[in-house]
Design a protein around this motif. Sequence first.
Motif, PDB file in Angstrom:
ATOM      1  N   UNK A 265     -59.407 -46.621 -38.768  1.00 52.47           N
ATOM      2  CA  UNK A 265     -60.412 -46.468 -39.830  1.00 52.47           C
ATOM      3  C   UNK A 265     -60.369 -45.091 -40.481  1.00 52.47           C
ATOM      4  N   UNK A 266     -60.091 -44.050 -39.699  1.00 54.93           N
ATOM      5  CA  UNK A 266     -59.977 -42.703 -40.258  1.00 54.93           C
ATOM      6  C   UNK A 266     -58.816 -42.616 -41.227  1.00 54.93           C
ATOM      7  N   UNK A 267     -57.699 -43.239 -40.861  1.00 54.09           N
ATOM      8  CA  UNK A 267     -56.511 -43.222 -41.714  1.00 54.09           C
ATOM      9  C   UNK A 267     -56.779 -43.983 -43.021  1.00 54.09           C
ATOM     10  N   UNK A 268     -57.374 -45.148 -42.912  1.00 50.91           N
ATOM     11  CA  UNK A 268     -57.668 -45.962 -44.103  1.00 50.91           C
ATOM     12  C   UNK A 268     -58.617 -45.223 -45.030  1.00 50.91           C
ATOM     13  N   UNK A 269     -59.657 -44.617 -44.461  1.00 49.47           N
ATOM     14  CA  UNK A 269     -60.636 -43.877 -45.267  1.00 49.47           C
ATOM     15  C   UNK A 269     -59.989 -42.682 -45.959  1.00 49.47           C
ATOM     16  N   UNK A 270     -59.157 -41.933 -45.221  1.00 48.58           N
ATOM     17  CA  UNK A 270     -58.495 -40.767 -45.803  1.00 48.58           C
ATOM     18  C   UNK A 270     -57.555 -41.170 -46.929  1.00 48.58           C
ATOM     19  N   UNK A 271     -56.827 -42.264 -46.725  1.00 49.01           N
ATOM     20  CA  UNK A 271     -55.913 -42.748 -47.755  1.00 49.01           C
ATOM     21  C   UNK A 271     -56.671 -43.137 -49.017  1.00 49.01           C
ATOM     22  N   UNK A 272     -57.821 -43.791 -48.834  1.00 46.96           N
ATOM     23  CA  UNK A 272     -58.637 -44.204 -49.983  1.00 46.96           C
ATOM     24  C   UNK A 272     -59.178 -43.000 -50.744  1.00 46.96           C
ATOM     25  N   UNK A 273     -59.620 -41.984 -50.016  1.00 46.01           N
ATOM     26  CA  UNK A 273     -60.146 -40.770 -50.659  1.00 46.01           C
ATOM     27  C   UNK A 273     -59.066 -40.108 -51.513  1.00 46.01           C
ATOM     28  N   UNK A 274     -57.878 -39.975 -50.963  1.00 49.13           N
ATOM     29  CA  UNK A 274     -56.797 -39.321 -51.704  1.00 49.13           C
ATOM     30  C   UNK A 274     -56.349 -40.157 -52.895  1.00 49.13           C
ATOM     31  N   UNK A 275     -56.331 -41.464 -52.728  1.00 47.83           N
ATOM     32  CA  UNK A 275     -55.949 -42.343 -53.831  1.00 47.83           C
ATOM     33  C   UNK A 275     -56.936 -42.231 -54.981  1.00 47.83           C
ATOM     34  N   UNK A 276     -58.240 -42.246 -54.662  1.00 45.34           N
ATOM     35  CA  UNK A 276     -59.269 -42.125 -55.709  1.00 45.34           C
ATOM     36  C   UNK A 276     -59.214 -40.750 -56.363  1.00 45.34           C
ATOM     37  N   UNK A 277     -58.967 -39.720 -55.559  1.00 46.03           N
ATOM     38  CA  UNK A 277     -58.897 -38.376 -56.105  1.00 46.03           C
ATOM     39  C   UNK A 277     -57.751 -38.248 -57.106  1.00 46.03           C
ATOM     40  N   UNK A 278     -56.602 -38.792 -56.750  1.00 53.21           N
ATOM     41  CA  UNK A 278     -55.450 -38.741 -57.657  1.00 53.21           C
ATOM     42  C   UNK A 278     -55.722 -39.548 -58.925  1.00 53.21           C
ATOM     43  N   UNK A 279     -56.323 -40.712 -58.746  1.00 54.68           N
ATOM     44  CA  UNK A 279     -56.590 -41.568 -59.905  1.00 54.68           C
ATOM     45  C   UNK A 279     -57.536 -40.882 -60.880  1.00 54.68           C
ATOM     46  N   UNK A 280     -58.628 -40.340 -60.371  1.00 55.34           N
ATOM     47  CA  UNK A 280     -59.600 -39.702 -61.255  1.00 55.34           C
ATOM     48  C   UNK A 280     -59.043 -38.435 -61.886  1.00 55.34           C
ATOM     49  N   UNK A 281     -58.148 -37.749 -61.176  1.00 57.17           N
ATOM     50  CA  UNK A 281     -57.480 -36.593 -61.775  1.00 57.17           C
ATOM     51  C   UNK A 281     -56.651 -36.992 -62.977  1.00 57.17           C
ATOM     52  N   UNK A 282     -55.882 -38.081 -62.821  1.00 51.25           N
ATOM     53  CA  UNK A 282     -55.081 -38.587 -63.951  1.00 51.25           C
ATOM     54  C   UNK A 282     -55.985 -39.082 -65.084  1.00 51.25           C
TER      55      UNK A 282
END
Length: 293
Positions: A265-282
């Motif tokens: 669950x920690x890995x899935x949550x961290x991956x989601x956070x980074x994915x959203x961060x990259x998306x919103x940056x773009x």
Amino acid sequence: MSFDFEEPDAAREARTELARLARSWLLVPPTDLARLHTAVATSPDCLVLDLEDGVPYREKTSARTVAAQWLRDRVGWVRVNDASTRELALDLEILRDSPGLTGIVLAKTESPQDIDIVSAALPHVPIVAMVETASSLRQADRIAECSPVVRLAFGIRDFCSDLDIDGTPEGLAYARSTLVIASKTAEIAAPIDGPSAADDRDIVAADIDTAIKFGMTGKLSVRARHVDTINERFSPSADSVSQAHATIAELGPCGENIETGADRPRFISATAVLSRSRYFGRLEATKSASLAQ
């Protein structure tokens, strides 16, 4: 953002992804084109031309005309009137040939049959279904499972009126949880919270934080000055991004160092956070470039 008419498939895919992740949904009555241009300048993730509550009955015909003008060479969602009114058919008719129509926000969605009416008139157009009454909330699972529906949205004001309750977090807790669970079960994006009644930035921020605690990932707004606050609060914070990077470094880019059930669950949550961060940056970079043109 401009509408890419030369690459309809790519543009459609990008708009669908945005619909699933969008934080701010700014409702603007299409009373004139200048008002819409002003709204776009505040950089909402999704501009919603509001043909429902935002427009008095006597002005709906002219508002439809302005909406159609806007959607000839600009993009936008449109909140249409609910299926119990004759206004919905008129809304859908004028939107049939609108190349910039990104999606429909369907007011007061009461059942899957309401979704069918819209999708029959506008095939392949994504729909955000607004849940605004007790009977609608009871149907939330079935509404979320309709294939054109990409998200549910909570119509707080009408919901409170229907049940004669206040808008406190306690009073709305069951409804918010129901929408989040219905969305998860239907495998669509997390729901969009309703607009804040207050105008104060701190109160709006507190409302957003409450919605986030319940699992919502976006918010409707009727005030352009709330857009920045909504986008900021629904974006991963610097601390959460830093923590996510540390988690990925510990567990491996592909989770190859996962050892216990708690690690996954920690890995899935961290991956989601980074994915959203990259998306919103773009996304923010795209908005800035578009406004600079």
